[in-house]
Every structure is written in structure tokens, then in C-alpha cells.
Motif scaffolding. Structure first.
Motif, PDB file in Angstrom:
ATOM      1  N   PHE A 176       0.725  -1.273  -0.005  1.00  0.00           N
ATOM      2  CA  PHE A 176       0.031  -0.086  -0.108  1.00  0.00           C
ATOM      3  C   PHE A 176       0.958   1.292   0.017  1.00  0.00           C
ATOM      4  O   PHE A 176       0.587   2.316  -0.655  1.00  0.00           O
ATOM      5  CB  PHE A 176      -0.874   0.153   0.904  1.00  0.00           C
ATOM      6  N   ALA A 177       1.846   1.344   0.760  1.00  0.00           N
ATOM      7  CA  ALA A 177       2.624   2.457   0.970  1.00  0.00           C
ATOM      8  C   ALA A 177       3.390   2.706  -0.388  1.00  0.00           C
ATOM      9  O   ALA A 177       3.504   3.794  -0.839  1.00  0.00           O
ATOM     10  CB  ALA A 177       3.753   2.293   2.012  1.00  0.00           C
ATOM     11  N   MET A 178       3.903   1.481  -1.068  1.00  0.00           N
ATOM     12  CA  MET A 178       4.625   1.505  -2.533  1.00  0.00           C
ATOM     13  C   MET A 178       3.770   2.181  -3.481  1.00  0.00           C
ATOM     14  O   MET A 178       3.963   3.075  -4.347  1.00  0.00           O
ATOM     15  CB  MET A 178       5.302   0.440  -2.818  1.00  0.00           C
ATOM     16  N   PHE A 179       2.810   1.585  -3.517  1.00  0.00           N
ATOM     17  CA  PHE A 179       1.607   2.326  -4.544  1.00  0.00           C
ATOM     18  C   PHE A 179       1.336   3.916  -4.222  1.00  0.00           C
ATOM     19  O   PHE A 179       1.248   4.437  -5.141  1.00  0.00           O
ATOM     20  CB  PHE A 179       0.345   1.404  -4.380  1.00  0.00           C
ATOM     21  N   ARG A 180       1.264   4.322  -3.063  1.00  0.00           N
ATOM     22  CA  ARG A 180       1.041   5.442  -2.641  1.00  0.00           C
ATOM     23  C   ARG A 180       2.124   6.362  -2.871  1.00  0.00           C
ATOM     24  O   ARG A 180       1.922   7.592  -3.425  1.00  0.00           O
ATOM     25  CB  ARG A 180       0.670   5.653  -1.073  1.00  0.00           C
ATOM     26  N   ILE A 181       3.459   5.942  -2.916  1.00  0.00           N
ATOM     27  CA  ILE A 181       4.539   6.853  -3.244  1.00  0.00           C
ATOM     28  C   ILE A 181       4.700   6.827  -4.517  1.00  0.00           C
ATOM     29  O   ILE A 181       4.902   8.000  -5.264  1.00  0.00           O
ATOM     30  CB  ILE A 181       5.822   6.237  -2.715  1.00  0.00           C
ATOM     31  N   ILE A 182       4.306   5.860  -5.431  1.00  0.00           N
ATOM     32  CA  ILE A 182       4.499   5.890  -6.922  1.00  0.00           C
ATOM     33  C   ILE A 182       3.155   6.673  -7.542  1.00  0.00           C
ATOM     34  O   ILE A 182       3.436   7.583  -8.308  1.00  0.00           O
ATOM     35  CB  ILE A 182       4.212   4.562  -7.309  1.00  0.00           C
ATOM     36  N   THR A 183       2.124   6.752  -7.040  1.00  0.00           N
ATOM     37  CA  THR A 183       0.697   7.561  -7.319  1.00  0.00           C
ATOM     38  C   THR A 183       1.298   9.047  -7.017  1.00  0.00           C
ATOM     39  O   THR A 183       1.038   9.927  -7.871  1.00  0.00           O
ATOM     40  CB  THR A 183      -0.306   7.112  -6.547  1.00  0.00           C
ATOM     41  N   ALA A 184       1.979   9.439  -5.846  1.00  0.00           N
ATOM     42  CA  ALA A 184       2.279  10.745  -5.636  1.00  0.00           C
ATOM     43  C   ALA A 184       3.138  11.276  -6.404  1.00  0.00           C
ATOM     44  O   ALA A 184       3.273  12.440  -6.956  1.00  0.00           O
ATOM     45  CB  ALA A 184       2.910  10.860  -4.218  1.00  0.00           C
ATOM     46  N   ASP A 191       4.409  15.004 -11.018  1.00  0.00           N
ATOM     47  CA  ASP A 191       4.812  15.396 -12.534  1.00  0.00           C
ATOM     48  C   ASP A 191       3.612  15.872 -13.230  1.00  0.00           C
ATOM     49  O   ASP A 191       3.956  16.631 -13.966  1.00  0.00           O
ATOM     50  CB  ASP A 191       5.229  14.049 -13.027  1.00  0.00           C
ATOM     51  N   THR A 192       2.498  15.528 -12.894  1.00  0.00           N
ATOM     52  CA  THR A 192       1.297  15.905 -13.669  1.00  0.00           C
ATOM     53  C   THR A 192       1.025  17.180 -13.363  1.00  0.00           C
ATOM     54  O   THR A 192       0.770  18.095 -14.234  1.00  0.00           O
ATOM     55  CB  THR A 192      -0.025  14.914 -13.403  1.00  0.00           C
ATOM     56  N   LEU A 193       1.106  17.549 -12.202  1.00  0.00           N
ATOM     57  CA  LEU A 193       0.702  18.798 -11.634  1.00  0.00           C
ATOM     58  C   LEU A 193       1.734  20.049 -12.201  1.00  0.00           C
ATOM     59  O   LEU A 193       1.739  21.157 -12.460  1.00  0.00           O
ATOM     60  CB  LEU A 193       0.598  18.920 -10.108  1.00  0.00           C
ATOM     61  N   ILE A 194       3.089  19.571 -12.190  1.00  0.00           N
ATOM     62  CA  ILE A 194       4.052  20.378 -12.676  1.00  0.00           C
ATOM     63  C   ILE A 194       3.888  20.581 -14.471  1.00  0.00           C
ATOM     64  O   ILE A 194       3.967  21.749 -14.686  1.00  0.00           O
ATOM     65  CB  ILE A 194       5.418  19.669 -12.675  1.00  0.00           C
ATOM     66  N   ILE A 195       3.431  19.630 -15.065  1.00  0.00           N
ATOM     67  CA  ILE A 195       3.309  19.680 -16.458  1.00  0.00           C
ATOM     68  C   ILE A 195       1.970  20.757 -16.510  1.00  0.00           C
ATOM     69  O   ILE A 195       2.041  21.581 -17.636  1.00  0.00           O
ATOM     70  CB  ILE A 195       3.079  18.476 -17.089  1.00  0.00           C
ATOM     71  N   THR A 196       1.128  20.549 -15.870  1.00  0.00           N
ATOM     72  CA  THR A 196      -0.230  21.377 -15.942  1.00  0.00           C
ATOM     73  C   THR A 196       0.256  23.060 -15.505  1.00  0.00           C
ATOM     74  O   THR A 196      -0.207  23.670 -16.178  1.00  0.00           O
ATOM     75  CB  THR A 196      -1.381  20.650 -14.896  1.00  0.00           C
ATOM     76  N   ALA A 197       0.972  22.925 -14.557  1.00  0.00           N
ATOM     77  CA  ALA A 197       1.214  24.250 -14.344  1.00  0.00           C
ATOM     78  C   ALA A 197       1.917  25.086 -15.542  1.00  0.00           C
ATOM     79  O   ALA A 197       1.698  26.241 -15.726  1.00  0.00           O
ATOM     80  CB  ALA A 197       1.978  24.365 -13.025  1.00  0.00           C
ATOM     81  N   LEU A 198       3.050  24.213 -15.943  1.00  0.00           N
ATOM     82  CA  LEU A 198       3.792  24.885 -17.216  1.00  0.00           C
ATOM     83  C   LEU A 198       2.736  25.051 -18.309  1.00  0.00           C
ATOM     84  O   LEU A 198       2.807  26.111 -18.799  1.00  0.00           O
ATOM     85  CB  LEU A 198       4.687  24.004 -17.531  1.00  0.00           C
ATOM     86  N   PHE A 199       1.877  24.203 -18.483  1.00  0.00           N
ATOM     87  CA  PHE A 199       1.012  24.489 -19.442  1.00  0.00           C
ATOM     88  C   PHE A 199      -0.154  25.603 -19.517  1.00  0.00           C
ATOM     89  O   PHE A 199      -0.265  26.454 -20.311  1.00  0.00           O
ATOM     90  CB  PHE A 199      -0.094  23.231 -19.775  1.00  0.00           C
ATOM     91  N   LEU A 200      -0.559  25.735 -18.124  1.00  0.00           N
ATOM     92  CA  LEU A 200      -1.416  26.932 -17.863  1.00  0.00           C
ATOM     93  C   LEU A 200      -0.438  28.266 -18.095  1.00  0.00           C
ATOM     94  O   LEU A 200      -1.192  29.426 -18.341  1.00  0.00           O
ATOM     95  CB  LEU A 200      -2.016  26.799 -16.276  1.00  0.00           C
ATOM     96  N   LYS A 201       0.665  28.172 -17.625  1.00  0.00           N
ATOM     97  CA  LYS A 201       1.283  29.533 -17.557  1.00  0.00           C
ATOM     98  C   LYS A 201       1.725  29.944 -19.258  1.00  0.00           C
ATOM     99  O   LYS A 201       1.557  30.968 -19.475  1.00  0.00           O
ATOM    100  CB  LYS A 201       2.917  29.311 -17.117  1.00  0.00           C
TER     101      LYS A 201
END
Length: 107
Positions: A42-50, A55-65
Motif C-alpha cells: 500500500f505504501a509503495m503504491f501511494r508513493i508511486i501515485t504521488a 509530475d502531472t501537476l508540474i506539467i499542468t502548471a507549465l501548460f497553464l502558464k
């Protein structure tokens, strides 16, 4: 015992250790192994998901900028094209703006 826990976690050989305890000592030892392995997975899946989420949030922020910068350029273009200043761009104003070579290179 710490080495055994390390091997349980990272070697993938935990069934070898659990089987000996469950079959030769007591079946009650299966419960701690199940809880431990389920918690680690469970912890490993949570870390991978995080990591994927970060990465998705970083890409989205760049796209919105980039999108915001492009919208600002378009706003400046239409404000410059609105010669009367009434907030509306008539066809005549648009045609007069298209005669400017700087605007044509921008479009």
C-alpha cells in the motif's frame, strides 16, 4: 531480525520465511505477515501515485502558464486593434490592423 525484515521487504522472498513459521510453528503467524506485506505494498503504491501526481501537476502548471501568456498576447493584440476604444472590434478596425506588417508577422 532487522536483516530478515529487510529481506522480507526488498527481496520478494517473504513467502519462504512465512511458510516456515506458518507450517512448523503456528498458523497465527500468517496474520502479521499479511498485515506487513499489505502495508508495504500500500505504501509503495501511494508513493508511486504521488510521484505521478507531482509530475502531472508540474506539467499542468507549465501548460497553464503558457496558455496565460498566449491569452495576454491576444488581449494586447485586440486592445491595440480597437482604435475607437469601445471594447468592440469592427471589421474596418480589423482590416486597418491587418495592413500593419508587424501584426501580419504576428498572425
Amino acid at each position: 531480525s532487522m536483516w530478515t525484515v529487510f529481506e522480507l521487504t526488498f527481496s520478494g522472498g517473504w513467502p519462504n520465511y512465512a511458510r516456515v513459521l506458518v507450517e512448523k510453528v503456528s498458523p497465527l503467524y500468517a496474520a502479521p505477515f499479511v498485515v506487513y506485506i499489505a502495508g508495504v505494498i500500500f505504501a509503495m503504491f501511494r508513493i508511486i501515485t504521488a510521484l505521478f501526481l507531482r509530475d502531472t501537476l508540474i506539467i499542468t502548471a507549465l501548460f497553464l502558464k503558457e496558455k496565460h501568456a498566449y491569452a495576454q498576447k491576444l488581449r494586447c493584440f485586440f486592445e491595440a486593434a480597437d482604435a475607437s476604444g469601445d471594447g468592440y472590434l469592427t471589421f474596418e478596425e480589423f482590416e486597418s490592423v491587418l495592413e500593419d506588417e508587424r501584426i501580419m508577422s504576428y498572425l
